[in-house]
Motif scaffolding. Structure first.
Motif, PDB file in Angstrom:
ATOM      1  N   ASP A   1       0.820  -1.222   0.000  1.00  9.44           N
ATOM      2  CA  ASP A   1       0.000   0.000   0.000  1.00  9.44           C
ATOM      3  C   ASP A   1       0.854   1.274   0.000  1.00  9.44           C
ATOM      4  N   ARG A   2       2.141   1.161   0.264  1.00 18.41           N
ATOM      5  CA  ARG A   2       3.006   2.348   0.238  1.00 18.41           C
ATOM      6  C   ARG A   2       3.608   2.605  -1.149  1.00 18.41           C
ATOM      7  N   CYS A   3       3.550   1.612  -2.005  1.00 17.48           N
ATOM      8  CA  CYS A   3       4.285   1.675  -3.279  1.00 17.48           C
ATOM      9  C   CYS A   3       3.757   2.800  -4.171  1.00 17.48           C
ATOM     10  N   LEU A   4       4.682   3.579  -4.737  1.00 12.22           N
ATOM     11  CA  LEU A   4       4.343   4.703  -5.617  1.00 12.22           C
ATOM     12  C   LEU A   4       4.369   4.299  -7.085  1.00 12.22           C
ATOM     13  N   GLY A   5       4.812   3.094  -7.368  1.00 13.50           N
ATOM     14  CA  GLY A   5       4.843   2.619  -8.748  1.00 13.50           C
ATOM     15  C   GLY A   5       5.970   3.190  -9.597  1.00 13.50           C
ATOM     16  N   CYS A   6       7.057   3.613  -8.981  1.00 11.68           N
ATOM     17  CA  CYS A   6       8.161   4.230  -9.745  1.00 11.68           C
ATOM     18  C   CYS A   6       9.070   3.189 -10.394  1.00 11.68           C
TER      19      CYS A   6
ATOM     20  N   GLY B   1      -0.417  -5.585 -11.348  1.00 10.91           N
ATOM     21  CA  GLY B   1      -0.588  -4.304 -10.651  1.00 10.91           C
ATOM     22  C   GLY B   1       0.243  -4.133  -9.411  1.00 10.91           C
ATOM     23  N   SER B   2       1.199  -5.036  -9.175  1.00  7.30           N
ATOM     24  CA  SER B   2       1.995  -4.912  -7.956  1.00  7.30           C
ATOM     25  C   SER B   2       3.419  -5.434  -8.197  1.00  7.30           C
TER      26      SER B   2
END
Ligand code: SF4
Ligand code: SF4
Length: 300
Positions: free
Chosen positions: A53-58, A75-76
């Motif tokens: 839930d912390r991931c910014l997707g960078c 998606g993860s």
């Protein structure tokens, strides 16, 4: 230079031995208690934890991983545990702390420098340092060096153990320990094996070894609803502890289920996720133990 692996240092600990303490958690445990509330301490080596839930997707972590252990799927970020060697690069680079490392290597000097910062609390309260885990006796050379270093600084030393260790390790550690917190889980061999994964024969022999040599001991029992809190088991515990030379007290540690988030970060099932604390029987269990002239304390 002696090094070991730790996974936390807790300051101002009030339940890990007498008075105000600094608790150093050594990584690795040979038991696998189904209620373990420090699952990040089970594996002996450092490894990453994941908070999706912390991931910014960078995707910085994917590019940085030297083992190509990370991929973006469904998606993860997914980690292949067979490829990951625990190098920690993903945790270092992640701007969101979505990857964190459970455990790091440390020297005796580094640990003691942290412990020394809390000396004013020790001096005022009569506290000291507690070595916990995991199972601290799993790193005997490191633990012994830490105990010797603390002893040279006249810091009170507690070892919090399951007692599951070779006798020669315990015998080497004991003269450098001011107090053992000895965690007893179950007296029935089959139940002990079922709920912790190991036999309790050696544990009970080690308990008698420490008591018969009059090493200072405090017995602690994690009260796990439906597993070890039935009146008959508590009676047997009372009999055993009351018969130990030099031991007249027992601590009951009520179950709490605060570890759920840790199991999620590890991406492993929490065997006792549905278990809930049951404080309704504690008064009766305390009374039962007092029949053996034991002083009973709730909590550490
Ligand atoms: S570096 Fe951190 S924020 Fe970026 S994709 Fe990886 S986990 Fe997510
Ligand atoms: S700990 Fe190292 S090997 Fe494992 S996923 Fe992170 S960067 Fe890759």
């Amino acid at each position: 230079m002696i090094r070991g692996t730790i996974f936390a240092i807790k300051r101002y600990a009030l339940h890990d031995g007498p008075n105000i303490r600094t608790t150093v958690f050594l990584k690795g445990c040979p038991l696998a208690c189904s209620w373990c509330h420090n699952p990040e301490g089970l594996a002996p080596q450092p490894h990453p934890l994941w908070s999706g839930d912390r991931c910014l997707g960078c995707h910085s972590c994917i590019r940085a991983c030297p083992r190509q252990a990370l991929q973006f799927q469904a998606g993860s970020i997914r980690r292949d545990p067979d490829q990951c060697d625990g190098c920690g690069e993903c945790a270092r680079i992640c701007p969101a702390r979505a990857h964190e490392m459970a455990g790091w290597q440390s020297t005796v000097e580094e640990v003691m420098a942290e412990v020394e910062k809390d000396r004013p609390f020790f001096d005022q309260s009569g506290g000291g340092v507690t070595f916990s885990g995991g199972e601290p006796l799993l790193q005997p050379r490191f633990l012994l060096a830490l105990l010797e270093a603390a002893g040279e600084e006249e810091i009170h030393r507690v070892v919090d153990t399951s007692g599951y260790a070779p006798r020669e390790v315990l015998a080497r550690i004991a003269p450098h320990t001011d107090l053992f917190l000895f965690d007893l889980k179950h007296l029935d061999p089959a139940a002990h094996r079922r709920h912790t994964g190991v036999d309790n024969g050696g544990i009970l022999e080690n308990l008698h070894f420490l008591a018969s040599h009059r090493y200072p001991l405090r017995i602690r029992v994690p009260l796990i609803p439906g597993i070890n809190d039935d009146p008959d088991h508590i009676r047997r515990l009372g009999e055993l502890v009351a018969a130990l030379p030099g031991v007249d007290a027992i601590d009951l540690l009520p179950y709490h289920h605060s570890a759920t988030a840790k199991y999620r970060k590890l991406n492993i099932p929490y065997p006792q996720e549905q278990l809930r604390p049951d404080d309704t029987r504690i008064d009766a269990l305390v009374e039962r133990l007092r029949q053996f002239d034991l002083s009973v304390r709730i909590g550490g």
